[in-house]
Enzyme design. Structure first.
Site, PDB file in Angstrom:
ATOM      1  CE1 TYR A 197     -52.497  43.429  37.232  1.00  0.00           C
ATOM      2  CE2 TYR A 197     -50.483  43.665  36.668  1.00  0.00           C
ATOM      3  CZ  TYR A 197     -52.110  42.769  35.837  1.00  0.00           C
ATOM      4  OH  TYR A 197     -52.511  43.035  34.875  1.00  0.00           O
TER       5      TYR A 197
ATOM      6  CE  LYS B 280     -62.424  43.310  50.437  1.00  0.00           C
ATOM      7  NZ  LYS B 280     -64.152  43.432  50.486  1.00  0.00           N
TER       8      LYS B 280
ATOM      9  CG  ASP C  51     -66.470  44.247  48.438  1.00  0.00           C
ATOM     10  OD1 ASP C  51     -65.851  45.738  48.796  1.00  0.00           O
ATOM     11  OD2 ASP C  51     -66.719  43.428  49.066  1.00  0.00           O
TER      12      ASP C  51
ATOM     13  CG  ASP D   2     -55.673  44.608  35.190  1.00  0.00           C
ATOM     14  OD1 ASP D   2     -55.727  44.806  34.435  1.00  0.00           O
ATOM     15  OD2 ASP D   2     -55.634  43.668  35.444  1.00  0.00           O
TER      16      ASP D   2
HETATM   17  O1  LIG Z   1     -49.199  42.059  30.697  1.00  0.00           O
HETATM   18  C1  LIG Z   1     -49.670  41.727  30.066  1.00  0.00           C
HETATM   19  O2  LIG Z   1     -50.287  41.046  30.002  1.00  0.00           O
HETATM   20  C2  LIG Z   1     -51.653  41.915  31.019  1.00  0.00           C
HETATM   21  C3  LIG Z   1     -51.270  43.095  31.789  1.00  0.00           C
HETATM   22  C4  LIG Z   1     -52.504  43.747  31.839  1.00  0.00           C
HETATM   23  C5  LIG Z   1     -52.446  44.893  32.043  1.00  0.00           C
HETATM   24  O3  LIG Z   1     -51.877  45.526  33.418  1.00  0.00           O
HETATM   25  C6  LIG Z   1     -53.704  45.861  31.415  1.00  0.00           C
HETATM   26  O4  LIG Z   1     -54.785  45.685  31.753  1.00  0.00           O
HETATM   27  O5  LIG Z   1     -52.875  46.668  31.109  1.00  0.00           O
END
Ligand SMILES: O=C(O)CCCC(=O)C(=O)O
Ligand SMILES: NC(=O)C1=CN([C@@H]2O[C@H](COP(=O)(O)OP(=O)(O)OC[C@H]3O[C@@H](n4cnc5c(N)ncnc54)[C@H](O)[C@@H]3O)[C@@H](O)[C@H]2O)C=CC1
Length: 336
Positions: free
Chosen positions: A123, A172, A205, A229
């Site tokens: 991420y 995974k 999954d 997330d």
């Molecule tokens: O930073 C963004 O715009 C998306 C981040 C999404 C995310 O990490 C969450 O769902 O908390």
């Protein structure tokens, strides 16, 4: 009196933070809000999505309530949400999903808490082009023993403290053998320190399918950043949607509270955003501050409004009201 940084954010951010601060005021929470800016609107105004003053305010006060911040898709500046989590090492992203009264959903009695590793994984957006034509891209996932131990231990400690029976680690490791394999290996090690808590692991999954088929089987879940997330949005869908799930980003010496959802540009400015998600995040903040009674008083008012004044609630949960009518109904109960 607590000094807390407030960042209204983008899209529905202003509407829901106004609602939440009004409700906290009505409940008598003793908070001095330090209002700061960040996000896309700030970027358009100043050329910087995270002004130095905002960063310094969080650094000084160590606690923030943050509305959603828009991140441009495919290009543009990188996520300020992710940057803040990394800068203050807010390694635990705690996302509960609990069934609420009088909200239509195919599921009853869902009560799970997802712990998402918040500072690394796939991420973090470590990407580069391999070729000059920009037709071959690569992305790097980072998993370290130190960060994995911290989040997995946080999940087990939570389970122990709140008398939860089981921790499910999601990975995974059949494909991503090194990164999520390491996460799983550490999960198995840490679980040995908690013999009274059941430990299981599932491949992501399968986990997605199990959560839809039988979400009541899950209690505490711990997983890496990107999986967390995605699965936390899924979990929100089990209990009424993104309008009702709060979250906390917690580190060893700082914390930032925000909803699971984003800036919801499709409904921004229409007065129908559901502030419950950010409100539940604020209740996690009050609990972090040991203000359990105030948090409970507000939670009870929310349940009463959902149960007895559904017409005042926002459309996403089947109501005919607005952010304002819902906020006023909760405040009225708190003041009476
Ligand atoms: O930073 C963004 O715009 C998306 C981040 C999404 C995310 O990490 C969450 O769902 O908390
Ligand atoms: N932590 C954060 O600040 C997050 C920021 N984002 C950012 O938000 C922007 C929009 O992302 P989307 O993918 O559209 O996701 P989103 O979460 O903003 O919206 C998804 C859907 O849920 C609805 N929704 C969300 N919150 C709601 C609420 N409080 N009340 C009623 N309905 C609600 C929206 O109307 C939309 O239909 C993007 O720029 C994204 O990067 C996304 C997730 C988290």
């Amino acid at each position: 009196m607590y000094n807390i940084v407030k960042i209204p954010g983008d899209g529905i951010g202003t509407e829901i933070t106004e609602s939440v601060t009004a409700i906290l005021d009505a409940a008598g929470a003793d908070i001095n809000w330090i209002e700061c800016e960040a996000g896309e609107a700030t970027y358009k105004k100043t050329g910087n999505p995270l002004p130095e003053e905002t960063f310094e305010a969080i650094e000084e006060h160590r606690i923030a309530l943050k509305g959603p911040l828009t991140t441009p898709v495919g290009a543009g500046f990188r996520s300020i949400n992710v940057a803040l989590r990394q800068k203050f090492d807010l390694y635990s992203n705690i996302r509960p999903a609990k069934s609420l009264p009088n909200i239509e959903s195919p599921y009853r009695a869902v009560d799970l808490v997802l712990f998402r590793e918040n500072t690394q994984g796939l991420y973090i957006g470590k990407e580069h082009w391999v070729d000059e034509n920009e037709e071959h891209a690569e992305s790097i996932a980072v998993v370290t023993r130190q960060a994995s131990e911290k989040i997995i231990t946080a999940a087990f400690e939570y389970a122990k403290r709140y008398n939860r029976k089981k921790v499910t680690l999601v990975h995974k490791a059949n494909i991503l053998k090194l990164t999520t394999g390491l996460f799983l290996k550490i999960g198995k090690e840490v679980s040995k320190n908690y013999p009274d808590i059941i430990f299981e692991d599932l491949i992501v999954d399968n986990m997605a399918m199990q959560m839809v088929l039988n979400p009541q089987q899950f209690d505490v879940i711990v997983t890496t950043n990107l999986f967390g997330d995605i699965l936390s949005d899924l979990a929100s869908g089990l209990v009424g949607g993104l309008g009702v799930t709060g979250a906390a980003n917690i580190g060893d010496d700082a914390a930032m509270f925000e909803a699971v959802h984003g800036s919801a540009p499709d409904i921004a400015g229409q007065g129908k955003a559901n502030p419950t998600a950010l409100l539940f995040s604020a209740l996690m903040m009050l609990e972090y501050l040991d203000e359990y009674r105030t948090a409970e008083k507000i939670r009870s008012a929310v349940y009463t409004v959902l149960q007895d004044h559904k017409e005042k609630c926002t459309p996403d949960v089947g109501g005919r009201g607005t952010t304002k009518s819902y906020t006023e109904a909760i405040c009225k109960l708190l003041i009476d």
